[in-house]
Design an enzyme around this catalytic site. Structure first.
Site, PDB file in Angstrom:
ATOM      1  N   HIS A 466      -7.752  -8.058 -17.495  1.00 35.30           N
ATOM      2  CA  HIS A 466      -8.012  -9.317 -18.293  1.00 35.30           C
ATOM      3  C   HIS A 466      -7.888  -9.121 -19.781  1.00 35.30           C
ATOM      4  O   HIS A 466      -8.698  -9.726 -20.629  1.00 35.30           O
ATOM      5  CB  HIS A 466      -9.026 -10.223 -17.903  1.00 35.30           C
TER       6      HIS A 466
HETATM    7  C1  LIG Z   1      -2.985  -6.231 -11.490  1.00 37.18           C
HETATM    8  C2  LIG Z   1      -3.243  -7.213 -12.173  1.00 37.18           C
HETATM    9  C3  LIG Z   1      -4.138  -8.247 -11.434  1.00 37.18           C
HETATM   10  C4  LIG Z   1      -4.456  -9.673 -12.116  1.00 37.18           C
HETATM   11  N1  LIG Z   1      -4.999 -10.552 -11.361  1.00 37.18           N
HETATM   12  C5  LIG Z   1      -5.085 -11.518 -11.847  1.00 37.18           C
HETATM   13  C6  LIG Z   1      -5.621 -12.829 -11.015  1.00 37.18           C
HETATM   14  O1  LIG Z   1      -5.744 -12.810  -9.949  1.00 37.18           O
HETATM   15  N2  LIG Z   1      -5.534 -14.110 -11.441  1.00 37.18           N
HETATM   16  C7  LIG Z   1      -5.547 -14.284 -13.021  1.00 37.18           C
HETATM   17  O2  LIG Z   1      -5.524 -15.294 -13.394  1.00 37.18           O
HETATM   18  N3  LIG Z   1      -5.077 -13.277 -13.841  1.00 37.18           N
HETATM   19  C8  LIG Z   1      -4.803 -12.062 -13.257  1.00 37.18           C
HETATM   20  N4  LIG Z   1      -4.426 -10.975 -13.873  1.00 37.18           N
HETATM   21  C9  LIG Z   1      -4.244 -11.276 -15.276  1.00 37.18           C
HETATM   22  C10 LIG Z   1      -2.867 -12.033 -15.706  1.00 37.18           C
HETATM   23  O3  LIG Z   1      -1.650 -11.912 -14.795  1.00 37.18           O
HETATM   24  C11 LIG Z   1      -2.422 -11.925 -17.243  1.00 37.18           C
HETATM   25  O4  LIG Z   1      -3.462 -12.549 -17.903  1.00 37.18           O
HETATM   26  C12 LIG Z   1      -1.371 -12.539 -17.524  1.00 37.18           C
HETATM   27  O5  LIG Z   1      -0.118 -11.958 -16.843  1.00 37.18           O
HETATM   28  C13 LIG Z   1      -1.044 -12.433 -19.057  1.00 37.18           C
HETATM   29  O6  LIG Z   1       0.186 -13.009 -19.305  1.00 37.18           O
HETATM   30  P1  LIG Z   1       1.059 -12.551 -20.783  1.00 37.18           P
HETATM   31  O7  LIG Z   1       2.208 -13.461 -20.728  1.00 37.18           O
HETATM   32  O8  LIG Z   1       0.114 -12.552 -21.800  1.00 37.18           O
HETATM   33  O9  LIG Z   1       1.371 -10.971 -20.539  1.00 37.18           O
HETATM   34  P2  LIG Z   1       1.872 -10.132 -19.298  1.00 37.18           P
HETATM   35  O10 LIG Z   1       1.773 -10.688 -18.025  1.00 37.18           O
HETATM   36  O11 LIG Z   1       1.519  -8.827 -19.644  1.00 37.18           O
HETATM   37  O12 LIG Z   1       3.569 -10.136 -19.560  1.00 37.18           O
HETATM   38  C14 LIG Z   1       3.966  -9.574 -20.674  1.00 37.18           C
HETATM   39  C15 LIG Z   1       5.621  -9.035 -20.256  1.00 37.18           C
HETATM   40  O13 LIG Z   1       6.295  -8.627 -21.480  1.00 37.18           O
HETATM   41  C16 LIG Z   1       6.925  -7.635 -21.110  1.00 37.18           C
HETATM   42  N5  LIG Z   1       6.976  -6.878 -22.391  1.00 37.18           N
HETATM   43  C17 LIG Z   1       6.134  -6.037 -22.868  1.00 37.18           C
HETATM   44  N6  LIG Z   1       6.711  -5.358 -24.045  1.00 37.18           N
HETATM   45  C18 LIG Z   1       7.954  -5.664 -24.016  1.00 37.18           C
HETATM   46  C19 LIG Z   1       9.041  -5.321 -25.009  1.00 37.18           C
HETATM   47  N7  LIG Z   1       8.852  -4.480 -25.930  1.00 37.18           N
HETATM   48  N8  LIG Z   1      10.175  -5.950 -24.925  1.00 37.18           N
HETATM   49  C20 LIG Z   1      10.316  -6.623 -23.769  1.00 37.18           C
HETATM   50  N9  LIG Z   1       9.460  -6.943 -22.702  1.00 37.18           N
HETATM   51  C21 LIG Z   1       8.284  -6.762 -22.920  1.00 37.18           C
HETATM   52  C22 LIG Z   1       6.208  -6.996 -20.014  1.00 37.18           C
HETATM   53  O14 LIG Z   1       6.924  -6.230 -19.252  1.00 37.18           O
HETATM   54  C23 LIG Z   1       5.742  -8.042 -19.118  1.00 37.18           C
HETATM   55  O15 LIG Z   1       6.555  -8.585 -18.229  1.00 37.18           O
HETATM   56  C24 LIG Z   1      -3.999  -9.688 -13.347  1.00 37.18           C
HETATM   57  C25 LIG Z   1      -3.245  -8.898 -14.117  1.00 37.18           C
HETATM   58  C26 LIG Z   1      -2.997  -7.692 -13.414  1.00 37.18           C
HETATM   59  C27 LIG Z   1      -2.140  -6.633 -14.362  1.00 37.18           C
END
Ligand SMILES: Cc1cc2nc3c(=O)[nH]c(=O)nc-3n(C[C@H](O)[C@H](O)[C@H](O)COP(=O)(O)OP(=O)(O)OC[C@H]3O[C@@H](n4cnc5c(N)ncnc54)[C@H](O)[C@@H]3O)c2cc1C
Length: 536
Positions: A466
């Site tokens: 998280h």
């Molecule tokens: C293993 C795991 C289990 C989890 N379990 C839960 C759960 O059960 N319930 C829950 O609520 N939350 C859970 N979480 C947390 C939740 O999934 C995250 O808080 C959420 O995905 C965050 O979203 P985000 O859009 O901020 O970033 P991210 O999900 O990290 O997405 C960012 C995206 O940007 C892409 N990216 C990064 N850098 C670049 C770049 N330079 N160029 C192009 N693309 C790029 C990445 O590939 C990724 O696809 C979990 C996370 C993980 C990793």
């Protein structure tokens, strides 16, 4: 190539924005995602989570040695796939406590982000299978449902927690967060409901939306103080996409400060140290990293009460058939579907410990797996005072970042975490679980003192996945974005994802990230903000 909006990162936040911003057919949107597509059935099956922290669809990063965890290096799964974390996570749907968001406003100065401001965006996103009331709705893109068929041990766990004094709660996302119960899950019709399946799949035919997979952004191009576009790798070459209106960085709490720093936006000394020319000195970028650290107890079961043995080939086949034919059985389980929220610090403003009951052992990378069927109970301390950093190791966009959550830098976090672990052990020893639990195996007999448990935690703790806070919104000098998510000091650039949360909420972070992006889309489009009804 020229677009109105270039969104970098196709995680939960990026998918929401791609959907909402391209709803107007006259607006051209590009979504860049470093990872690939999600067509493999593993990403659709709820139990596919068992594979997801073991290197599938992730960047392969680890933390730097953790100074306050005896030098431990912790495997740090971050998604690299369309849908980001929502495609590989454990599918728990939690929103945290209303006081989390009230603190965003009152303590971090984020006007417009109090609980009553954000609640309507949680609801707008939601397609709840069961609940419709002041806190829940249906018809949104994100499927939310209760577990399909929790096994008897998870009901025994609910009874055991009540024996330990924790009340039952059937909706952690409603009026009260406190208590124990079955989680709501981002699953729909026994399939994972990711941000990609909910927000992107239905709109793939929009001609004004271009989605580029396997296209990692290398740098934000800044021209005269304005974000003019993004250069990204594609095939063997490099392309640049121009943004007429805005570049929106949605690369996640590790990826966003990483990309900003690769673009020369961040603390000047850190950039110079990594060999990156400074474009804009902004000290808060990559600071304020907060994460939940998990400790866990594992007990051996008296029989096959969990899903450990489903990994045997003939049972996998049967479980697969059950799933395909009847949409029941172990494959419908996210493996963590029961748990709750309680207190380590009796003076805490709201629950500060979260439990996740794992229906097996060794479900996540690095967690011990038992020879005989086991059951795991994770406890995470939810409001860490420690703050860490995300920095570059070098100017090479292919290099892994230096991730330093700085866990337990503040001893208060350690003390609360150890109390949480004690609560977990207590629940597993209660009479209601006696028919299911033979004996505790980890931490194990003889480890009772705080020192014993701290040393046990050094060896076994793991991230709860998280990370948040590394491009925090706010009004102070350390804020990276303003409360309307504009990067301070550069025009045409916003950050929208888990990195903008000034404090990590007291829960899993997928639903809060989706809420942030839903609200951001209204801010970007200049719409009147939604607000919850009086009395909620
Ligand atoms: C293993 C795991 C289990 C989890 N379990 C839960 C759960 O059960 N319930 C829950 O609520 N939350 C859970 N979480 C947390 C939740 O999934 C995250 O808080 C959420 O995905 C965050 O979203 P985000 O859009 O901020 O970033 P991210 O999900 O990290 O997405 C960012 C995206 O940007 C892409 N990216 C990064 N850098 C670049 C770049 N330079 N160029 C192009 N693309 C790029 C990445 O590939 C990724 O696809 C979990 C996370 C993980 C990793």
């Amino acid at each position: 190539m020229s677009y109105d909006y270039v969104i970098v990162g196709g995680g939960p936040a990026g998918c929401v924005l791609a959907n909402r911003l391209s709803a107007d057919p006259s607006v051209k949107v590009l979504l860049l995602e470093a990872g690939g597509g999600d067509s493999n059935p593993l990403f659709k099956m709820p139990a596919g989570f068992a594979k997801m922290t073991k290197g599938v669809a992730s960047w392969g990063w680890s933390t730097v040695p953790q100074k306050h965890l005896d030098g431990r290096v912790i495997w740090y799964t971050q998604a690299k796939i369309i849908g980001g974390g929502s495609t590989i996570n454990a599918q728990l749907y939690t929103r945290g406590n209303r006081k989390d968001y009230d603190a965003w406003e009152s303590e971090a100065g984020c006007a417009g982000w109090s609980y009553r401001d954000v609640l309507p965006y949680f609801i707008r996103a939601e397609d709840n299978q069961r609940l419709v009331n002041a806190y829940h709705g249906y018809g949104g893109p994100l499927g939310v449902s209760y577990p399909v068929n929790p096994p008897p041990i998870s009901f025994a766990f609910l009874r055991a927690a009540q024996e330990a004094g924790i009340p039952f709660n059937d909706d952690f996302n409603g009026r009260t967060q406190d208590g124990i119960g079955h989680y709501q899950l981002t699953t729909k019709d026994a399939k994972r409901a990711s941000a990609a399946s909910g927000y992107l799949a239905p709109i793939r035919a929009r001609k004004n939306l271009t989605i580029r997979l396997n296209a990692p952004a290398l740098k934000i191009v800044v021209d005269n103080g304005r974000a003019a576009g993004v250069s990204f790798a594609s095939g063997g070459g490099v392309e640049t996409a121009r943004a007429e209106r805005e570049v929106i960085v949605s690369c996640g709490a590790i990826g966003s400060p990483r990309l900003l720093q690769l673009s020369g936006i961040g603390p000047a000394d850190a950039l110079q140290g990594a060999g990156v020319p400074v474009v804009h000195d902004l000290s808060g970028v990559g600071s304020n990293l907060q994460d939940h650290l998990d400790l866990y107890a594992i007990s051996e079961c008296t029989g096959e009460h969990t899903y450990d043995r489903v990994a045997q080939p003939h049972r996998t086949l049967w479980a697969g058939l059950q799933y395909v034919l009847f949409k029941t059985g172990p494959v419908t389980s996210t493996l963590f579907e029961t748990g709750g929220f309680w207190y380590a610090d009796s003076h805490a403003r709201s629950p500060d410990i979260q439990f996740h009951l794992g229906l097996g052992s060794g479900i996540e990378a690095g967690v011990a797996s038992m020879k005989n069927p086991g059951v795991t109970l994770n406890s995470a301390f939810l409001r860490p005072r420690s703050r860490g950093t995300v920095r570059l190791a070098s100017a090479d966009p292919a290099a892994a970042p230096l991730i330093d959550p700085n866990y337990w830098a503040d001893p208060y976090d350690r003390d609360c975490a150890i109390k949480g672990l004690r609560l977990a052990r207590d629940i597993l020893r209660r009479p209601a679980l006696k028919p299911f639990v033979l004996a505790e195996r980890l931490p194990g007999d003889g480890l009772e003192s705080d020192d014993d448990l701290i040393r046990y935690a050094y060896r076994t703790c793991k991230t709860d996945h998280h990370p948040a806070g590394t491009c925090a919104m706010g009004v102070g000098s350390e804020a990276v974005v303003t409360p309307d998510l504009k990067l301070r000091g550069i025009e045409g650039l916003r950050v929208v994802d888990a990195s903008v949360m000034p404090f990590v909420p007291s829960c899993n972070t997928n639903a809060p990230t989706i809420m942030v992006a839903e609200k951001a889309s209204d801010i970007i489009l200049g719409r009147t903000p939604l607000r919850a009804a009086e009395g909620v």
